[in-house]
Motif scaffolding. Sequence first.
Motif: not given
Length: 433
Positions: A66-70
Amino acid sequence: MNLASPFSLSIVAITVLAFLGLPIGLSMIAGSIFYLMLSGADMGIAAEQFLNGMYSNYVILAVPLFVLAAEFMNIGSMTERLLSFCNVLVGRFRGGLAQVNVVQSIIFAGMSGSAIADAAGTGGMMQKLMTNGGRYTPSFAAALTAVTAVIGPIIPPSIPMVIYALVSDASIGFLFLAGIVPGLLMAGLQMVQIAITARRKNFPVEEPVPLREIPGITWRALPALLMPVLLLGCIYSGITTPTEAAALAAAYALIISAFVYRSISFAAFYRALFVSAKTSVSIGMLIAGALVFNYVVTIENIPESLRVILTGWDMSPTTFLIFVNIVLLLLGCVLEGTAILLIIVPVFIPTAQALGIDLVHFGVVVVVNIMLGLVTPPYGLLLFIVAKISGAPVRDIIRDAAPFIFWMVFCLGVITFLPDTVLWLPRLMGYQG
């Protein structure tokens, strides 16, 4: 409690190391090893708990994804296109740009799952838009960015809810569903407060977007708008697990930004990977430290002892929830949210279960408390982030954020005393709790 016991001394060690500047995750690992040494146990247990906890919990993988998606979303032009779409929806009203700030947080909530990612990703852009030409004061723009960013981890997906699921064994899918109504309620109350403040302070009315431009703006934003639909649709249809959906979200954000919007350079891609890795390692070390320390807490039988004490107080479920709210709100003023989730919350879970409190309801109450901690002084991490972005004094930001914090506390009271506001949607989708 014996102040000379191994457990008491380990708590002292953790506290001292943290105050000396050692990251809290490493402090917990060091304090736990100190406990094992004093109690005569095998200190290799720390490594065993570390490895077993990190490699046997598949759900932890959702956090870095989720951090990478953001990050992929922020380095592309998805942010600008979504802000243009939000402006179409609410920009024409008095205080329209302030309302845009709330709406964009609702939309971004379905993508990043992180309040900090929301504030850091769109905070600078909203700050510039709102203060351009002196339309809003820097402190008000910063305060609004901070309080609207809190919506992100309440509406799914949510990194704090993933971590709560890790310590409680509650269903991530139903936790995500349970956060939708509270998140929208909080956003609605913020928009009401903006409308009240806009009339009192005579905020500017933005120039309305011509009707002929609306279809084009919507079309350009459509691929980005489909991301939360794809993400949540895959989870609730059973096509993917939440962790697999997080990977899908990261891949989708990269594909849309790189091949549809064509707005990612190799340097930006590398920087996104680096920032994501750095953030994920920081969270991972905190989780690892908590896993080791929670083993110590379990050996000392702290959760069960607390359950017996609280049960002996003859607390009703409502009284217990009020007690938890007070404790978490106070701790949120001085501690980081993830640390509270990993260290404090597991101690309350056995008592909540003994009192018959639904763990999904309890999880949403806990997450809302922790989000409030991000905008309450003196710690208030989001306050310092937006202060750095805006250059406004923290005291002015706190002053302008105060009315919004009041409504957020009101929202916390609603979901605490009216569990159906949280559990209605999960039950509609088959939850039996």
